[in-house]
Write a protein that holds these residues in place. Structure first.
Motif, PDB file in Angstrom:
ATOM      1  N   LEU A   1     -24.677 106.829 -85.288  1.00  0.00           N
ATOM      2  CA  LEU A   1     -24.734 107.469 -86.601  1.00  0.00           C
ATOM      3  C   LEU A   1     -23.464 107.130 -87.371  1.00  0.00           C
ATOM      4  O   LEU A   1     -22.511 106.577 -86.813  1.00  0.00           O
ATOM      5  CB  LEU A   1     -24.870 108.980 -86.422  1.00  0.00           C
ATOM      6  CG  LEU A   1     -26.280 109.434 -86.023  1.00  0.00           C
ATOM      7  CD1 LEU A   1     -26.235 110.724 -85.225  1.00  0.00           C
ATOM      8  CD2 LEU A   1     -27.164 109.608 -87.257  1.00  0.00           C
TER       9      LEU A   1
ATOM     10  N   GLN B   1     -32.166 109.392 -91.276  1.00  0.00           N
ATOM     11  CA  GLN B   1     -30.961 110.188 -91.519  1.00  0.00           C
ATOM     12  C   GLN B   1     -30.989 111.371 -90.570  1.00  0.00           C
ATOM     13  O   GLN B   1     -32.062 111.806 -90.151  1.00  0.00           O
ATOM     14  CB  GLN B   1     -30.978 110.745 -92.943  1.00  0.00           C
ATOM     15  CG  GLN B   1     -30.666 109.716 -93.992  1.00  0.00           C
ATOM     16  CD  GLN B   1     -30.682 110.353 -95.368  1.00  0.00           C
ATOM     17  OE1 GLN B   1     -31.610 111.052 -95.715  1.00  0.00           O
ATOM     18  NE2 GLN B   1     -29.638 110.121 -96.128  1.00  0.00           N
TER      19      GLN B   1
ATOM     20  N   ASN C   1     -27.735 102.298 -80.827  1.00  0.00           N
ATOM     21  CA  ASN C   1     -27.800 103.111 -82.047  1.00  0.00           C
ATOM     22  C   ASN C   1     -26.546 103.957 -82.212  1.00  0.00           C
ATOM     23  O   ASN C   1     -25.979 104.431 -81.226  1.00  0.00           O
ATOM     24  CB  ASN C   1     -28.989 104.070 -81.989  1.00  0.00           C
ATOM     25  CG  ASN C   1     -30.312 103.340 -81.906  1.00  0.00           C
ATOM     26  OD1 ASN C   1     -30.421 102.183 -82.323  1.00  0.00           O
ATOM     27  ND2 ASN C   1     -31.313 103.983 -81.351  1.00  0.00           N
TER      28      ASN C   1
ATOM     29  N   ALA D   1     -32.208 113.495 -81.543  1.00  0.00           N
ATOM     30  CA  ALA D   1     -32.113 112.197 -82.194  1.00  0.00           C
ATOM     31  C   ALA D   1     -33.273 112.121 -83.184  1.00  0.00           C
ATOM     32  O   ALA D   1     -34.259 112.833 -83.060  1.00  0.00           O
ATOM     33  CB  ALA D   1     -32.208 111.105 -81.165  1.00  0.00           C
ATOM     34  N   GLN D   2     -33.112 111.264 -84.168  1.00  0.00           N
ATOM     35  CA  GLN D   2     -34.175 111.099 -85.148  1.00  0.00           C
ATOM     36  C   GLN D   2     -34.671 109.669 -84.999  1.00  0.00           C
ATOM     37  O   GLN D   2     -33.860 108.777 -84.794  1.00  0.00           O
ATOM     38  CB  GLN D   2     -33.594 111.350 -86.547  1.00  0.00           C
ATOM     39  CG  GLN D   2     -34.466 110.984 -87.707  1.00  0.00           C
ATOM     40  CD  GLN D   2     -35.719 111.843 -87.758  1.00  0.00           C
ATOM     41  OE1 GLN D   2     -35.782 112.911 -87.177  1.00  0.00           O
ATOM     42  NE2 GLN D   2     -36.721 111.360 -88.450  1.00  0.00           N
TER      43      GLN D   2
ATOM     44  N   TYR E   1     -27.591 105.087 -77.108  1.00  0.00           N
ATOM     45  CA  TYR E   1     -27.044 105.858 -78.234  1.00  0.00           C
ATOM     46  C   TYR E   1     -25.569 106.088 -77.974  1.00  0.00           C
ATOM     47  O   TYR E   1     -25.202 106.621 -76.913  1.00  0.00           O
ATOM     48  CB  TYR E   1     -27.734 107.224 -78.373  1.00  0.00           C
ATOM     49  CG  TYR E   1     -29.120 107.141 -78.967  1.00  0.00           C
ATOM     50  CD1 TYR E   1     -30.185 106.624 -78.223  1.00  0.00           C
ATOM     51  CD2 TYR E   1     -29.374 107.566 -80.267  1.00  0.00           C
ATOM     52  CE1 TYR E   1     -31.457 106.546 -78.777  1.00  0.00           C
ATOM     53  CE2 TYR E   1     -30.641 107.500 -80.815  1.00  0.00           C
ATOM     54  CZ  TYR E   1     -31.679 106.983 -80.065  1.00  0.00           C
ATOM     55  OH  TYR E   1     -32.937 106.907 -80.610  1.00  0.00           O
TER      56      TYR E   1
ATOM     57  N   SER F   1     -35.426 106.196 -86.108  1.00  0.00           N
ATOM     58  CA  SER F   1     -34.986 105.404 -87.247  1.00  0.00           C
ATOM     59  C   SER F   1     -35.155 103.958 -86.847  1.00  0.00           C
ATOM     60  O   SER F   1     -35.018 103.629 -85.679  1.00  0.00           O
ATOM     61  CB  SER F   1     -33.512 105.722 -87.512  1.00  0.00           C
ATOM     62  OG  SER F   1     -32.933 104.765 -88.362  1.00  0.00           O
TER      63      SER F   1
ATOM     64  N   ARG G   1     -26.138 108.903 -91.384  1.00  0.00           N
ATOM     65  CA  ARG G   1     -27.169 107.869 -91.397  1.00  0.00           C
ATOM     66  C   ARG G   1     -27.173 107.124 -90.060  1.00  0.00           C
ATOM     67  O   ARG G   1     -26.111 106.910 -89.466  1.00  0.00           O
ATOM     68  CB  ARG G   1     -26.877 106.878 -92.529  1.00  0.00           C
ATOM     69  CG  ARG G   1     -27.990 105.872 -92.705  1.00  0.00           C
ATOM     70  CD  ARG G   1     -27.772 105.008 -93.925  1.00  0.00           C
ATOM     71  NE  ARG G   1     -28.981 104.217 -94.163  1.00  0.00           N
ATOM     72  CZ  ARG G   1     -29.136 103.342 -95.117  1.00  0.00           C
ATOM     73  NH1 ARG G   1     -28.170 103.133 -95.986  1.00  0.00           N
ATOM     74  NH2 ARG G   1     -30.263 102.661 -95.253  1.00  0.00           N
ATOM     75  N   TYR G   2     -28.358 106.700 -89.633  1.00  0.00           N
ATOM     76  CA  TYR G   2     -28.463 105.899 -88.405  1.00  0.00           C
ATOM     77  C   TYR G   2     -28.158 104.433 -88.669  1.00  0.00           C
ATOM     78  O   TYR G   2     -28.535 103.885 -89.710  1.00  0.00           O
ATOM     79  CB  TYR G   2     -29.879 105.981 -87.818  1.00  0.00           C
ATOM     80  CG  TYR G   2     -30.034 107.159 -86.881  1.00  0.00           C
ATOM     81  CD1 TYR G   2     -29.497 107.121 -85.595  1.00  0.00           C
ATOM     82  CD2 TYR G   2     -30.670 108.311 -87.289  1.00  0.00           C
ATOM     83  CE1 TYR G   2     -29.613 108.208 -84.739  1.00  0.00           C
ATOM     84  CE2 TYR G   2     -30.787 109.409 -86.439  1.00  0.00           C
ATOM     85  CZ  TYR G   2     -30.254 109.335 -85.168  1.00  0.00           C
ATOM     86  OH  TYR G   2     -30.356 110.403 -84.336  1.00  0.00           O
ATOM     87  N   TYR G   3     -27.511 103.816 -87.699  1.00  0.00           N
ATOM     88  CA  TYR G   3     -27.256 102.373 -87.706  1.00  0.00           C
ATOM     89  C   TYR G   3     -27.712 101.795 -86.369  1.00  0.00           C
ATOM     90  O   TYR G   3     -27.654 102.485 -85.349  1.00  0.00           O
ATOM     91  CB  TYR G   3     -25.754 102.086 -87.943  1.00  0.00           C
ATOM     92  CG  TYR G   3     -25.415 102.267 -89.399  1.00  0.00           C
ATOM     93  CD1 TYR G   3     -25.264 103.540 -89.933  1.00  0.00           C
ATOM     94  CD2 TYR G   3     -25.337 101.163 -90.263  1.00  0.00           C
ATOM     95  CE1 TYR G   3     -25.026 103.724 -91.283  1.00  0.00           C
ATOM     96  CE2 TYR G   3     -25.095 101.336 -91.623  1.00  0.00           C
ATOM     97  CZ  TYR G   3     -24.948 102.618 -92.128  1.00  0.00           C
ATOM     98  OH  TYR G   3     -24.730 102.803 -93.466  1.00  0.00           O
ATOM     99  N   HIS G   4     -28.167 100.556 -86.422  1.00  0.00           N
ATOM    100  CA  HIS G   4     -28.738  99.937 -85.218  1.00  0.00           C
ATOM    101  C   HIS G   4     -28.139  98.557 -84.987  1.00  0.00           C
ATOM    102  O   HIS G   4     -28.042  97.767 -85.924  1.00  0.00           O
ATOM    103  CB  HIS G   4     -30.254  99.788 -85.380  1.00  0.00           C
ATOM    104  CG  HIS G   4     -30.919 101.054 -85.835  1.00  0.00           C
ATOM    105  ND1 HIS G   4     -31.158 102.106 -84.992  1.00  0.00           N
ATOM    106  CD2 HIS G   4     -31.351 101.450 -87.063  1.00  0.00           C
ATOM    107  CE1 HIS G   4     -31.727 103.094 -85.675  1.00  0.00           C
ATOM    108  NE2 HIS G   4     -31.866 102.718 -86.931  1.00  0.00           N
TER     109      HIS G   4
END
Ligand code: MYA
Length: 556
Positions: free
Chosen positions: A500, A520, A498, A2-3, A455, A5, A325-328
């Motif tokens: 992606l 990202q 979270n 995971a990144q 996630y 973000s 891209r990550y979304y939260h």
């Protein structure tokens, strides 16, 4: 991996990217070098790494006042950037583009730098900014990828439309070295970690929790629990010799791992490996140890006759096969705001925000229930059929479905994955979703020490399985399922959920009140050249419902 973000205010994205432009102009500095590392002599023979991270600006994470000054800073940076861009000479534009191969690619499509410069001049500032955001951070000139230029990975200067998909290097097991590369310093030695040994697992946990992935501003650091580490590192077919470390004296100061995975790239299914948890102690950064670890994991994977790997990362390397891209989605907005994860939109109020993210107490999908052992066959069948829709996806067997979706570690401690199914009247599984828990340490907050993030993991529904896919039907069903996933995540005390932009997520992220993140995730294939795969966002880094992602691979 995971990144890290965090949520961005979409109306402020321009400012964020402006910051990125600033970082192109200013050479990066590695804080480890600045502090005069005691390990300067520990270098692997190539001191002074040309890369290094973008210098971190530590953010003041207080509330109202910090927000105002941050806004002013962003607006000043944006003005300055716009001004600077308007004054760039053609030569400077060319230099700028050469530092941003991904943006250059985007502008170029199939033409020369000269044409790209013309296209560049026609772009408005927002396009340049979002183009930059799409290109990712830490993009370097190809020549500066000293290690990656020597590896069997596609390079930036190759045109994807001319790619012949397939392996780049063919080798034989008998040609692979049977011993690891000698480490340059005597105090360093290779170790294979025995993760069934609790003390050695504690060491892995310790290095990751102190030194693993942080966000750009060093506000949050991924924090893997013992149970998630066991779950992700000891999946079916795992091999002890693929859990590699370097010790300095008795201290574990670097780690890298792989697990076996079956992946499909378009029509080609490959016995492959997934490389994850590359981590080097902060004091040993910038000393070219990462290439040494990567070569060693390659060697031990090759010894098993496996020649391909999949891996992900927040940094741009040659050359992403896809970028998501990550979304939260805030579940406890107030806490996220207090730790600096979620911004207050301009003119917003705490109460309005809290109300915006409120969820019902109970799920709404009839027949939804937790997945049980008896569902493994049904989920295996449904999920593998659903994943066929993507260009890049794993191929699961029953044992893997059982491992990844039914908590192997639940009895021994913390639960790390939650899986739900909908059973039809005929007893068939019609829908399935799962999410896992991965905490982040909050590096500087007096009030909260961690964020509990859910996630989104794999999901599947019969609603998406018609040929061709009926998007409105799929969209409606996914929104129902994901609405319930959020309610369950809230019930299990997650602070944020979270996801992606991969799979079919673009069909529900906005409707379910997910906001864009500043992170990202780039997907890479080792020793396999593949044409680009859609990441679910367009060239401006915005969700793309028309062109859904081709990525069906979710990693931990
Ligand atoms: S991604 C998670 C990565 N970990 C972190 O971000 C944790 C925090 N950071 C660190 O621990 C260090 O900064 C790391 C780099 C270890 C990342 N992937 O030693 P260096 C290249 C690949 O001086 P350091 C994950 O776990 C860099 O471009 N390469 O650098 C998946 C440069 O090469 P070049 C990376 O900062 C890992 C060289 O390393 C990454 O001290 C997949 C510099 O080395 C990165 N994330 O340490 C690994 N970051 O000169 C690849 C930097 O060419 C697997 N670099 O630019 C490939 C498949 C292998 C198996 C094949 C089997 C067939």
């Amino acid at each position: 991996m995971a990144q890290e973000s965090k949520q961005v205010d979409p109306t402020k994205e321009l400012g964020g990217a402006g910051d990125a432009l600033g970082s192109v102009a200013k050479p990066a500095t590695d804080p480890a070098h600045e502090s005069g590392s005691e390990d300067e002599t520990a270098t692997q023979g190539a001191p002074g790494s040309p890369d290094g991270g973008v210098k971190k600006k530590k953010k003041n994470k207080g509330k109202g006042k910090a927000k105002d000054s941050a806004e002013q800073e962003i607006s000043k940076a944006t003005d300055k950037t716009a001004d600077a861009l308007s004054k760039l000479s053609p030569k400077q534009i060319q230099e700028f583009l050469s530092l941003n191969p991904a943006l250059l690619n985007h502008l170029q499509q199939s033409s020369s730098v000269d044409d790209a410069m013309e296209a560049f001049k026609k772009l408005n500032i927002q396009e340049i900014m979002t183009g930059l955001a799409t290109s990712g951070k830490n993009v370097k000139d190809m020549g500066a990828y000293k290690f990656w230029a020597t590896q069997p990975v596609p390079q930036f200067n190759e045109k994807p439309e001319e790619f012949q998909e397939g392996p780049l290097r063919i080798q034989k097991v008998e040609d692979i070295a049977t011993e690891p590369e000698k480490l340059a310093l005597e105090k360093f030695r290779w170790v294979v970690l025995d993760l069934n040994n609790e003390d050695e697992m504690t060491e892995v946990e310790k290095i990751l929790n102190g030194h693993y992935v942080e966000d750009d501003e060093a506000m949050f650091r991924l924090k893997y629990s013992r149970s998630i580490l066991k779950w992700s590192l000891m999946s079916p077919g795992w091999k002890k010799q693929w859990h590699i470390g370097i010790r300095s004296g008795n201290t574990l100061c670097a780690f890298i791992s792989a697990i076996p995975v079956e992946i499909r790239v378009r029509d080609k299914v490959m016995h492959s490996s997934e490389v994850n948890f590359l981590c080097i102690h902060k004091k040993l950064r910038g000393k070219r140890l990462a290439p040494v670890l990567i070569k060693e994991i390659t060697r031990v994977v090759n010894l098993e006759g496996i020649w391909q790997a999949i891996y992900t990362g927040g940094v741009v390397l040659p050359r992403p096969v896809s970028t998501c891209r990550y979304y939260h989605r805030a579940l406890d907005w107030l806490k996220l705001y207090e730790v600096g994860f979620s911004p207050m939109p301009s003119g917003g109020k705490v109460q309005t925000q809290v109300r915006k993210y409120k969820l019902p107490d109970n799920t709404a999908t009839p027949g939804l229930r937790p997945m049980e052992a008896k569902d493994v066959g049904g989920v295996d069948n449904l999920l593998n059929r659903y994943l066929k829709r993507y260009d890049l996806a794993p191929v699961f067997n029953r044992e893997e479905v059982e491992h990844w979706f039914l908590n192997p570690n639940e009895k021994s401690g913390e639960k790390c994955v939650w899986s739900y199914v909908v059973e039809g009247d005929d007893g068939k599984i019609t829908d399935f979703f799962s999410f896992f828990c991965l905490e982040s340490s909050v590096i500087q907050s007096a009030k909260h020490s961690s964020i509990r993030a859910g996630y989104l993991f794999y999901y599947a529904t019969e609603a998406g399985l018609t040929t061709p896919v009926e998007k409105p039907v799929l969209k409606k069903r996914l929104n129902e399922l994901m609405g319930d996933a959020l309610i369950l995540a809230k019930r299990y005390k997650f602070d944020v959920f979270n996801a992606l932009s991969l799979m079919d997520n673009a069909l529900f992220l906005e409707q379910q009140k997910f906001g864009p993140g500043d992170g990202q995730l780039h997907y890479y294939l080792f020793n396999y050249k593949a044409k680009p795969i859609a990441g679910g966002v367009d060239a401006r880094n915005q969700l793309d419902e028309d062109k859904l992602s081709g990525v069906g691979f979710v990693n931990i």
